[in-house]
Design a protein around this motif. Structure first.
Motif, PDB file in Angstrom:
ATOM      1  N   LEU A 215     -31.558 -28.637  23.412  1.00 23.17           N
ATOM      2  CA  LEU A 215     -32.043 -29.139  24.726  1.00 23.17           C
ATOM      3  C   LEU A 215     -30.705 -28.549  25.754  1.00 23.17           C
ATOM      4  CD1 LEU A 215     -32.949 -32.926  24.023  1.00 23.17           C
ATOM      5  CD2 LEU A 215     -34.211 -30.984  24.467  1.00 23.17           C
ATOM      6  N   PRO A 216     -30.843 -27.221  25.652  1.00 25.17           N
ATOM      7  CA  PRO A 216     -29.905 -26.386  26.704  1.00 25.17           C
ATOM      8  C   PRO A 216     -30.000 -26.953  28.006  1.00 25.17           C
ATOM      9  CG  PRO A 216     -31.973 -24.828  26.387  1.00 25.17           C
ATOM     10  CD  PRO A 216     -31.987 -26.215  25.415  1.00 25.17           C
ATOM     11  N   VAL A 222     -24.330 -31.862  30.781  1.00 29.37           N
ATOM     12  CA  VAL A 222     -23.467 -32.743  30.141  1.00 29.37           C
ATOM     13  C   VAL A 222     -22.129 -32.057  30.268  1.00 29.37           C
ATOM     14  CG1 VAL A 222     -22.673 -33.601  28.114  1.00 29.37           C
ATOM     15  CG2 VAL A 222     -25.022 -34.104  28.912  1.00 29.37           C
ATOM     16  N   ALA A 223     -21.829 -30.714  29.853  1.00 29.16           N
ATOM     17  CA  ALA A 223     -20.969 -29.877  30.033  1.00 29.16           C
ATOM     18  C   ALA A 223     -20.250 -29.876  31.371  1.00 29.16           C
ATOM     19  CB  ALA A 223     -21.082 -28.361  29.399  1.00 29.16           C
ATOM     20  N   GLY A 224     -21.264 -29.552  32.579  1.00 32.87           N
ATOM     21  CA  GLY A 224     -20.613 -29.525  33.865  1.00 32.87           C
ATOM     22  C   GLY A 224     -20.150 -30.878  34.226  1.00 32.87           C
ATOM     23  N   LEU A 225     -20.750 -31.908  34.011  1.00 27.02           N
ATOM     24  CA  LEU A 225     -20.440 -33.255  34.416  1.00 27.02           C
ATOM     25  C   LEU A 225     -19.337 -33.793  33.673  1.00 27.02           C
ATOM     26  CD1 LEU A 225     -23.821 -35.073  35.062  1.00 27.02           C
ATOM     27  CD2 LEU A 225     -22.453 -33.948  36.643  1.00 27.02           C
ATOM     28  N   GLY A 383     -17.551 -26.156  36.642  1.00 25.68           N
ATOM     29  CA  GLY A 383     -18.420 -26.642  35.630  1.00 25.68           C
ATOM     30  C   GLY A 383     -19.877 -27.072  36.223  1.00 25.68           C
ATOM     31  N   LEU A 384     -19.808 -27.372  37.657  1.00 28.25           N
ATOM     32  CA  LEU A 384     -21.084 -27.673  38.162  1.00 28.25           C
ATOM     33  C   LEU A 384     -21.887 -26.490  38.521  1.00 28.25           C
ATOM     34  CD1 LEU A 384     -20.101 -30.784  40.411  1.00 28.25           C
ATOM     35  CD2 LEU A 384     -21.104 -30.813  38.272  1.00 28.25           C
ATOM     36  N   THR A 389     -26.828 -23.385  37.169  1.00 29.68           N
ATOM     37  CA  THR A 389     -27.292 -21.634  37.182  1.00 29.68           C
ATOM     38  C   THR A 389     -27.754 -21.586  35.832  1.00 29.68           C
ATOM     39  OG1 THR A 389     -24.972 -21.204  36.863  1.00 29.68           O
ATOM     40  CG2 THR A 389     -25.947 -21.093  38.951  1.00 29.68           C
ATOM     41  N   CYS A 390     -26.770 -21.797  34.951  1.00 32.90           N
ATOM     42  CA  CYS A 390     -27.362 -21.829  33.399  1.00 32.90           C
ATOM     43  C   CYS A 390     -28.210 -22.612  33.070  1.00 32.90           C
ATOM     44  CB  CYS A 390     -26.133 -21.683  32.720  1.00 32.90           C
ATOM     45  SG  CYS A 390     -24.988 -20.467  32.858  1.00 32.90           S
ATOM     46  N   GLY A 391     -27.937 -23.848  33.516  1.00 32.52           N
ATOM     47  CA  GLY A 391     -28.978 -24.758  32.891  1.00 32.52           C
ATOM     48  C   GLY A 391     -30.353 -24.704  33.756  1.00 32.52           C
ATOM     49  N   ALA A 392     -30.473 -24.244  34.814  1.00 33.48           N
ATOM     50  CA  ALA A 392     -31.814 -24.234  35.594  1.00 33.48           C
ATOM     51  C   ALA A 392     -32.852 -23.119  34.858  1.00 33.48           C
ATOM     52  CB  ALA A 392     -31.394 -24.109  36.918  1.00 33.48           C
TER      53      ALA A 392
END
Length: 400
Positions: A215-216, A222-225, A383-384, A389-392
Motif C-alpha cells: 500500500l504505497p 505514514v513516513a511523512g507524518l 517528510g510531508l 508527491t510520491c504518495g499521490a
C-alpha cells in the motif's frame, strides 16, 4: 447485544481518550514538579512512549485474535488499578523514591494505553468501513473526540496537579479508566483466527509490514507524518520547560496551552470534514501540511506566552487535519482481516519519533531547545513533501 455507533464506539473512546490525555500531559508535569529537572522530564517522556513501541505487535495480535472489546476492557481496568495504586505509594515514599515511582508509572501507563488505543482504533476502523463513502466523517468524529479529550485533559491535569497534588490527578485518571472499561460494550466479538493472526506475535508483525509494503500511498503518508511527529513530540516534551522555566508561567499554564490547541484543532477537524466533501481528501491534506509546517519555524522565535500558545494551536490544527487524512486512508486501504496487525505497524512508525524527542530533550542543553525545534521543522517539510508527491502517484482515484 448490538450497540449503536454512539454507545458502542464514541462514548468508550471519549472516556479512554480523556484518561490517556491526562496521563500523557500530566505525568511529565508531575516529574518536573518532583525533580525540577528538564533532563528527567525528557526521560519521563521517553519512558511514557518507549514501552508502547515494544507492545505494538502483541497488541495487534491480541485484538485480531480476541476482539477489540475484550482487550479494551481488560487494559483500561489494568490502567485504573496501576494508577490507583500509585496514589498511596507516592504518599508513603520520600522524594527520591517518588521520582523513581513516577518514572515507572509513566512506563506502565504508556504500555497499557497502547493496548486500549489499538483496540479503540480497530473498533473505529470497522465503523468507518461500514460507513463506506462517509468514512472520513466517522474518522472526523473519532478525531473530534480525541481533541475534546485533549481540550479537557491537559488543563484538568495541570489544575489538579497544582491544587490537588499528585493524588488528585492520579485519582481522576484511575476513575476515567474505570469508566471507559465499564461503558465499553460487553458483547464479545467472535473471531476465527486466520493464518495471519493465529501464529506467533512475529507472524502478525510480518503480516503488518507486508500489508503496508503493498500500500504505497499509505506507506508514504505514514513516513511523512512520522517526521512531522518528531516536531510534535519535541514540542510536547519541551513545552513544560519552555513555559515554566523560560516564560515563567505555572504548571496550569502548560495545560492551558494544550487545551487551547485542542479547541482550535476541534474546530479544524469540523472544517476538514466539510472541506473533504467539497475538494477531496488528498487536496485538503496538502493544505493541512502547509498550515502545519509554517508555525514550526515561528515557534522557535516566540518570546511571549501568548505567541507560543497561538502558534502551538495553529500547528495542532494542521496536524489534526492531517490525522483525518491518515485515518481515512488507513480505514479505506487496510483489509479488515489484518487491520489490527497493520494498524500496529503504522502506529509504531508514527510513534517512534516520540521517544526520540524525549531523548533529545534529555541530552540537549535547554538553551538549544528552540534551535532543535527549527531543525525538526525542516525535516517535517521534507517528510510531508514526499508524502503528498510520491504518495499521490499511487493514490486511488476515489480518494483524490
Amino acid at each position: 447485544m448490538t450497540h449503536g455507533r454512539a454507545r458502542g464506539v464514541y462514548l468508550p473512546r471519549l472516556a479512554d481518550a480523556a484518561a490517556a490525555s491526562m496521563t500523557t500531559y500530566g505525568i511529565p508535569l508531575l516529574v518536573l514538579g518532583t525533580t525540577n529537572s528538564a533532563s528527567l522530564t525528557g526521560v519521563a517522556f521517553v519512558l511514557a512512549w518507549a514501552p508502547r513501541l515494544c507492545t505494538f505487535a502483541l497488541a495487534g495480535m491480541a485484538v485480531d485474535r480476541f476482539g477489540p472489546a475484550r482487550v479494551f476492557r481488560l487494559t483500561a481496568t489494568a490502567r485504573a488499578l496501576v494508577v490507583g495504586l500509585a496514589v498511596p505509594a507516592l504518599i508513603m515514599t520520600g522524594d527520591r523514591t517518588a521520582s523513581v515511582l513516577v518514572l515507572l508509572l509513566a512506563a506502565c501507563a504508556g504500555c497499557l494505553t497502547q493496548f486500549s488505543f489499538i483496540a479503540a482504533e480497530s473498533v473505529g476502523g470497522a465503523a468507518s468501513r461500514e460507513a463506506g463513502d462517509e468514512a472520513h466523517r466517522v474518522q472526523s468524529v473519532l478525531l473530534s473526540i480525541d481533541q475534546a479529550a485533549g481540550l479537557v485533559g491537559p488543563a484538568a491535569g495541570g489544575l489538579l496537579l497544582q491544587w490537588g497534588g499528585s493524588s488528585g490527578m492520579l485519582t481522576v485518571i484511575s476513575g476515567l479508566s474505570l469508566v471507559s472499561a465499564a461503558i465499553a460494550p460487553t458483547a464479545r466479538q467472535k473471531l476465527v483466527p486466520t493464518a495471519e493472526t493465529a501464529g506467533p506475535v512475529t507472524q502478525g508483525w510480518r503480516t503488518g509490514w507486508a500489508t503496508l509494503r503493498v500500500l504505497p500511498t499509505l506507506a508514504w503518508l505514514v513516513a511523512g507524518l512520522a517526521l512531522s511527529n518528531l516536531t510534535l513530540g519535541l514540542l510536547e516534551a519541551a513545552t513544560p520547560v519552555i513555559v515554566v522555566k523560560e516564560l515563567g508561567r505555572s504548571s496550569a499554564s502548560v495545560g492551558v496551552v494544550w487545551s487551547c490547541a485542542a479547541l482550535v484543532s476541534l474546530l479544524a477537524v469540523t472544517v476538514c470534514r466539510l472541506a473533504v466533501d467539497r475538494w477531496g481528501l488528498m487536496r485538503v491534506g496538502r493544505w493541512a501540511a502547509v498550515v502545519t509546517v509554517v508555525p514550526c519555524f515561528l515557534i522557535a522565535h516566540a518570546d511571549s506566552y501568548a505567541a507560543y500558545l497561538v502558534l502551538t494551536a495553529v500547528f495542532m490544527a494542521g496536524d489534526s487535519m492531517l490525522a483525518v487524512v491518515l485515518r481515512t486512508q488507513r480505514s479505506n486501504l487496510i483489509p479488515a482481516e489484518v487491520f489490527a496487525s497493520t494498524l500496529s505497524v503504522t502506529v509504531l512508525i508514527l510513534l517512534l519519533p516520540y521517544p526520540l524527542a524525549g531523548i533529545l530533550m534529555a541530552v540537549i542543553d535547554p538553551a538549544a531547545i528552540r534551535t532543535v525545534i527549527t531543525v525538526c521543522a525542516m525535516l517535517q517539510i521534507l517528510g510531508l513533501l514526499c508524502a503528498f508527491t510520491c504518495g499521490a502517484r499511487s493514490q486511488p482515484r476515489h480518494a483524490r
